[in-house]
Design an enzyme around this catalytic site. Structure first.
Site, PDB file in Angstrom:
ATOM      1  N   LYS A 191       0.811  -1.223   0.000  1.00  0.00           N
ATOM      2  CA  LYS A 191       0.000   0.000   0.000  1.00  0.00           C
ATOM      3  C   LYS A 191       0.843   1.271   0.000  1.00  0.00           C
ATOM      4  CE  LYS A 191      -2.854   0.551   3.601  1.00  0.00           C
ATOM      5  NZ  LYS A 191      -4.079   0.521   4.435  1.00  0.00           N
TER       6      LYS A 191
ATOM      7  N   GLY B 264      11.041  -3.688  20.555  1.00  0.00           N
ATOM      8  CA  GLY B 264      11.672  -4.556  21.552  1.00  0.00           C
ATOM      9  C   GLY B 264      12.537  -5.642  20.946  1.00  0.00           C
TER      10      GLY B 264
ATOM     11  N   GLU C  71      11.826  -9.776  28.372  1.00  0.00           N
ATOM     12  CA  GLU C  71      10.560  -9.049  28.287  1.00  0.00           C
ATOM     13  C   GLU C  71       9.511  -9.760  29.114  1.00  0.00           C
ATOM     14  OE1 GLU C  71       9.491  -8.054  24.287  1.00  0.00           O
ATOM     15  OE2 GLU C  71      11.145  -6.644  24.133  1.00  0.00           O
TER      16      GLU C  71
ATOM     17  N   ASP D  79      -6.948  -4.157   5.991  1.00  0.00           N
ATOM     18  CA  ASP D  79      -7.550  -4.313   4.656  1.00  0.00           C
ATOM     19  C   ASP D  79      -7.630  -5.767   4.199  1.00  0.00           C
ATOM     20  OD1 ASP D  79      -7.366  -1.560   4.711  1.00  0.00           O
ATOM     21  OD2 ASP D  79      -5.605  -1.493   3.398  1.00  0.00           O
TER      22      ASP D  79
ATOM     23  N   HIS E 188      -1.291  -2.501  24.368  1.00  0.00           N
ATOM     24  CA  HIS E 188       0.027  -2.365  24.990  1.00  0.00           C
ATOM     25  C   HIS E 188      -0.121  -1.490  26.215  1.00  0.00           C
ATOM     26  CE1 HIS E 188       4.269  -1.736  25.641  1.00  0.00           C
ATOM     27  NE2 HIS E 188       4.502  -2.688  24.752  1.00  0.00           N
TER      28      HIS E 188
ATOM     29  N   ARG F  57       0.859  -8.766  29.465  1.00  0.00           N
ATOM     30  CA  ARG F  57       0.435  -7.448  28.979  1.00  0.00           C
ATOM     31  C   ARG F  57      -0.973  -7.062  29.400  1.00  0.00           C
ATOM     32  NH1 ARG F  57       3.026  -6.698  23.012  1.00  0.00           N
ATOM     33  NH2 ARG F  57       5.043  -6.294  23.932  1.00  0.00           N
TER      34      ARG F  57
ATOM     35  N   HIS G  43      -2.596  -2.341  20.183  1.00  0.00           N
ATOM     36  CA  HIS G  43      -1.238  -2.654  19.718  1.00  0.00           C
ATOM     37  C   HIS G  43      -1.177  -3.822  18.747  1.00  0.00           C
ATOM     38  CE1 HIS G  43       3.059  -2.700  19.864  1.00  0.00           C
ATOM     39  NE2 HIS G  43       3.129  -3.886  20.440  1.00  0.00           N
TER      40      HIS G  43
ATOM     41  N   ARG H 287      -0.839 -12.390  23.032  1.00  0.00           N
ATOM     42  CA  ARG H 287       0.485 -12.628  22.452  1.00  0.00           C
ATOM     43  C   ARG H 287       1.590 -12.406  23.480  1.00  0.00           C
ATOM     44  NH1 ARG H 287       4.258  -8.696  19.407  1.00  0.00           N
ATOM     45  NH2 ARG H 287       3.214  -7.218  20.771  1.00  0.00           N
TER      46      ARG H 287
HETATM   47  C1  LIG Z   1       5.139   0.323  17.529  1.00  0.00           C
HETATM   48  C2  LIG Z   1       5.149  -1.178  17.424  1.00  0.00           C
HETATM   49  C3  LIG Z   1       6.138  -1.912  18.053  1.00  0.00           C
HETATM   50  C4  LIG Z   1       6.153  -3.303  17.963  1.00  0.00           C
HETATM   51  N1  LIG Z   1       7.183  -3.997  18.537  1.00  0.00           N
HETATM   52  C5  LIG Z   1       7.264  -5.335  18.348  1.00  0.00           C
HETATM   53  C6  LIG Z   1       8.390  -6.074  18.819  1.00  0.00           C
HETATM   54  O1  LIG Z   1       9.306  -5.525  19.400  1.00  0.00           O
HETATM   55  N2  LIG Z   1       8.411  -7.417  18.592  1.00  0.00           N
HETATM   56  C7  LIG Z   1       7.410  -8.069  17.930  1.00  0.00           C
HETATM   57  O2  LIG Z   1       7.492  -9.291  17.756  1.00  0.00           O
HETATM   58  N3  LIG Z   1       6.351  -7.374  17.466  1.00  0.00           N
HETATM   59  C8  LIG Z   1       6.260  -6.046  17.636  1.00  0.00           C
HETATM   60  N4  LIG Z   1       5.192  -5.360  17.142  1.00  0.00           N
HETATM   61  C9  LIG Z   1       4.204  -6.081  16.353  1.00  0.00           C
HETATM   62  C10 LIG Z   1       4.823  -6.401  15.013  1.00  0.00           C
HETATM   63  O3  LIG Z   1       5.516  -5.269  14.543  1.00  0.00           O
HETATM   64  C11 LIG Z   1       3.780  -6.805  13.988  1.00  0.00           C
HETATM   65  O4  LIG Z   1       2.885  -7.725  14.518  1.00  0.00           O
HETATM   66  C12 LIG Z   1       4.472  -7.422  12.783  1.00  0.00           C
HETATM   67  O5  LIG Z   1       5.462  -6.537  12.315  1.00  0.00           O
HETATM   68  C13 LIG Z   1       3.467  -7.708  11.702  1.00  0.00           C
HETATM   69  O6  LIG Z   1       4.165  -8.076  10.551  1.00  0.00           O
HETATM   70  P1  LIG Z   1       3.371  -8.363   9.216  1.00  0.00           P
HETATM   71  O7  LIG Z   1       4.387  -8.631   8.172  1.00  0.00           O
HETATM   72  O8  LIG Z   1       2.329  -9.357   9.468  1.00  0.00           O
HETATM   73  O9  LIG Z   1       2.579  -6.991   8.923  1.00  0.00           O
HETATM   74  P2  LIG Z   1       3.114  -5.512   8.788  1.00  0.00           P
HETATM   75  O10 LIG Z   1       4.500  -5.363   9.199  1.00  0.00           O
HETATM   76  O11 LIG Z   1       2.110  -4.639   9.433  1.00  0.00           O
HETATM   77  O12 LIG Z   1       3.042  -5.272   7.222  1.00  0.00           O
HETATM   78  C14 LIG Z   1       1.814  -5.170   6.548  1.00  0.00           C
HETATM   79  C15 LIG Z   1       2.101  -4.739   5.133  1.00  0.00           C
HETATM   80  O13 LIG Z   1       0.914  -4.812   4.361  1.00  0.00           O
HETATM   81  C16 LIG Z   1       0.748  -3.619   3.614  1.00  0.00           C
HETATM   82  N5  LIG Z   1      -0.685  -3.470   3.381  1.00  0.00           N
HETATM   83  C17 LIG Z   1      -1.665  -3.298   4.293  1.00  0.00           C
HETATM   84  N6  LIG Z   1      -2.852  -3.223   3.666  1.00  0.00           N
HETATM   85  C18 LIG Z   1      -2.612  -3.347   2.345  1.00  0.00           C
HETATM   86  C19 LIG Z   1      -3.429  -3.337   1.197  1.00  0.00           C
HETATM   87  N7  LIG Z   1      -4.746  -3.168   1.262  1.00  0.00           N
HETATM   88  N8  LIG Z   1      -2.857  -3.480  -0.015  1.00  0.00           N
HETATM   89  C20 LIG Z   1      -1.505  -3.637  -0.121  1.00  0.00           C
HETATM   90  N9  LIG Z   1      -0.679  -3.653   0.945  1.00  0.00           N
HETATM   91  C21 LIG Z   1      -1.226  -3.511   2.153  1.00  0.00           C
HETATM   92  C22 LIG Z   1       1.353  -2.562   4.519  1.00  0.00           C
HETATM   93  O14 LIG Z   1       1.660  -1.398   3.789  1.00  0.00           O
HETATM   94  C23 LIG Z   1       2.574  -3.300   5.026  1.00  0.00           C
HETATM   95  O15 LIG Z   1       3.618  -3.251   4.084  1.00  0.00           O
HETATM   96  C24 LIG Z   1       5.142  -3.966  17.233  1.00  0.00           C
HETATM   97  C25 LIG Z   1       4.151  -3.234  16.611  1.00  0.00           C
HETATM   98  C26 LIG Z   1       4.148  -1.854  16.689  1.00  0.00           C
HETATM   99  C27 LIG Z   1       3.067  -1.076  15.991  1.00  0.00           C
END
Ligand SMILES: Cc1cc2nc3c(=O)[nH]c(=O)nc-3n(C[C@H](O)[C@H](O)[C@H](O)COP(=O)(O)OP(=O)(O)OC[C@H]3O[C@@H](n4cnc5c(N)ncnc54)[C@H](O)[C@@H]3O)c2cc1C
Length: 527
Positions: A31, A44, A109, A203, A224, A268, A329, A364
């Site tokens: 996106k 973390g 953690e 989405d 969180h 948490r 979170h 989680r």
């Molecule tokens: C501030 C913060 C800190 C965190 N810290 C930790 C941590 O320390 N350790 C840990 O294990 N987890 C942590 N988490 C949780 C973790 O980051 C996420 O659960 C994990 O990164 C999710 O990975 P993902 O690849 O599933 O999705 P995401 O990393 O969220 O990626 C989703 C992707 O899909 C794309 N996308 C979304 N909708 C569409 C669409 N309609 N069309 C095309 N593309 C789309 C987005 O642009 C993005 O590129 C944290 C989360 C946050 C917000």
């Protein structure tokens, strides 16, 4: 070669795209920019049993305990036993994990019985992982479509055969594929307090729902405990408490010791609820996180992201405690999958936060979500490489543009109202009256117009998912993990099952047993 569309470029999507590209033609659509994702902001770290004083068994035990009885033990075992090799692969790929005396550094953690959390750049772990993987994807020759949003799945004769997309300039398109891998992440945005970036609007989960896929565990949303109570709401990682910071009430006294034996390092949900209650008791004023004992140099070196956020808010956390509040979170629920990332629709796989494998249970364990994205992305690739897929009848096409400007918000007010409703009635604590009121209010919040735009599609998705979260939360008449019902404050042993929700004319909420028992589904009610 068959065609696979991977949607999303966080840890899950990037890992899946790299692996699948070794045997199939991959198009990666995302996106925003390639690195933009929740992954980028993860602080973390990533948990894995890599050290001599640790074991897969201990990691499994901690994960199941945090999951409050709902963790699918098979999925948890897969997560904890396949994770270490994949984390070592990240090390080989060049993710700049922090080191101490030449060895990988590790943090402790909440609810982990061992220090097993690898981090990079202090508290910039996600950035280290996202940049490394995105660089590899760019170098791999994979077709990448940035600023392209998945709006819907194309399903013919019960099989996923492609995706509909919308570009930032309003141009739509259809991409044909023999398989689609949803890696679109979670949805923090339905809540007014969230640590998630703007794009986290669920989405992929909403699109899967419209296509008829089964979703599960939607009532379990992790809040969180500690986001900075200042504009921007930056996450203050659990690792800060892991290093020794403590929570104080308005009078400057510690209160977590009265709540749980593990005090600030309790699970948490326990910490988030205790803070929310303490805030209510002090008329909404945030509680304080005291990290002054850790020392200025250590804080700046270990937590540069939080340090910068404090400075931007005019706070000096080396000198005085900082105000913190709970915030939405991580969503344990999502598109229901089996152990190989397969959803209930053939040709559709889901991984990462968009999926519900059951590994996170009702709550989680910190730093297990990056690991889940990694492990089940690899499994999705393995599943696809072992499958003969029928050819999709859909060819790539471009549809004429609507002329709507990118990012134009059609009705910000609707989304703001939804976020307030969700925070108030479906947040850290819920009850039947509040949830029923939320259903009524969400029903009144109609999307403002139907002109295709990214913002309009996000709004529709948020309304859909808000409604589903509330329905699922109403259906679970007990408290478990992250789902706390003030009208049903206890946990019921007979409710130890996930709830599947599916679109079958009406909305149905039912139960399914775990994978070892064959994922049977029993629809128990319609609303
Ligand atoms: C501030 C913060 C800190 C965190 N810290 C930790 C941590 O320390 N350790 C840990 O294990 N987890 C942590 N988490 C949780 C973790 O980051 C996420 O659960 C994990 O990164 C999710 O990975 P993902 O690849 O599933 O999705 P995401 O990393 O969220 O990626 C989703 C992707 O899909 C794309 N996308 C979304 N909708 C569409 C669409 N309609 N069309 C095309 N593309 C789309 C987005 O642009 C993005 O590129 C944290 C989360 C946050 C917000």
């Amino acid at each position: 070669m068959f065609r696979v569309v991977v949607v999303g470029s966080g840890i899950a999507g990037l890992t899946a795209a790299l692996r699948i590209s070794t045997f199939a033609e991959v198009t990666l659509i995302t996106k925003g920019a390639l690195q933009e994702s929740n992954t980028l902001y993860a602080q973390g770290g990533i948990a894995a049993a890599l050290f001599d004083d640790d074991s897969v068994e201990l990691h499994v035990r901690d994960t199941l305990l945090a999951g409050a009885g709902l963790g699918n033990e098979d999925a948890v075992r897969i997560l904890c036993s396949e994770g270490p090799a994949l984390v070592r692969e990240l090390v080989r790929f060049g993710v700049p994990f922090d080191r101490s005396g030449g060895e990988l550094a590790r943090g402790l953690e909440a609810a982990h019985s061992r220090s097993r959390v690898l981090h990079a750049g202090g508290d910039a772990t996600g950035r280290g992982i996202a940049v490394t993987l995105a660089t590899r994807v760019r170098a791999s020759g994979i077709r990448i479509l940035e600023n392209a949003m998945l709006t819907d799945l194309v399903v013919r004769c019960g099989r996923t055969v492609g995706v509909r997309t919308l570009d930032a300039d309003g141009t739509g398109g259809v991409l044909g594929a023999e398989a689609v891998v949803l890696a679109t992440g979670g949805a923090g945005r339905p809540y007014s307090h969230t640590t998630n970036p703007c794009g986290a609007t669920g989405d992929g989960i909403a699109a899967a729902w419209r296509a008829g896929a089964e979703l599960a565990d939607l009532e379990f949303y992790q809040f969180h405990p500690t986001a900075l109570a200042a504009p921007g709401g930056t996450l203050v990682s659990e690792a800060v408490r892991g290093e020794g910071a403590v929570l104080l009430d308005a009078s400057g006294s510690r209160f977590m010791q009265r709540v749980h034996g593990d005090a600030e390092l309790a699970p948490r949900d326990v910490v988030a609820r205790a803070i929310a209650r303490q805030m209510t008791a002090q008329n909404g004023a945030p509680v304080l996180l005291d990290a002054t004992g850790l020392g200025r140099r250590f804080l700046a070196h270990r937590f540069p992201t939080i340090q910068a956020a404090c400075e931007a808010a005019g706070l000096d956390w080396a000198l005085e405690p900082i105000p913190v509040t709970p915030a939405a979170h991580y969503w344990m629920g999502g598109v229901k999958t089996d152990a190989w990332a397969r959803t209930s629709i053939p040709g559709l796989l889901a991984i990462g936060e968009a999926a519900c494998t059951g590994a996170q249970g009702a709550n989680r364990l910190a730093s297990n979500s990056l690991l889940e994205g990694l492990v089940f992305a690899a499994r999705a690739a393995d599943a696809l490489s072992a499958t003969e897929l029928p050819t999709s009848p859909v060819e790539d096409t471009v549809l004429s543009g609507s002329g709507r400007a990118a990012g134009e918000a059609p009705s910000e007010r609707t989304v703001d109202d939804l976020r307030e409703v969700m925070w108030r009635y479906a947040g850290v604590e819920r009850n039947a009256d509040g949830l029923s009121e939320a259903l009524r209010l969400i029903d009144e919040l109609q999307p403002a117009d139907s002109v295709p735009s990214i913002a309009a599609q996000e709004e529709l998705n948020l309304l859909t998912l808000g409604d589903l979260v509330v329905r699922a939360a109403l259906a679970r008449e007990e408290s478990r993990g992250a789902h706390y019902r003030s009208d049903f404050p206890t946990t019921h042993s007979e409710a130890v099952h996930s709830r599947v929700i599916l679109r079958d004319g009406d909305v149905h909420i039912g139960t399914f047993t775990d994978a070892r028992q064959g994922m049977t589904r029993e629809v128990v009610g319609a609303c």
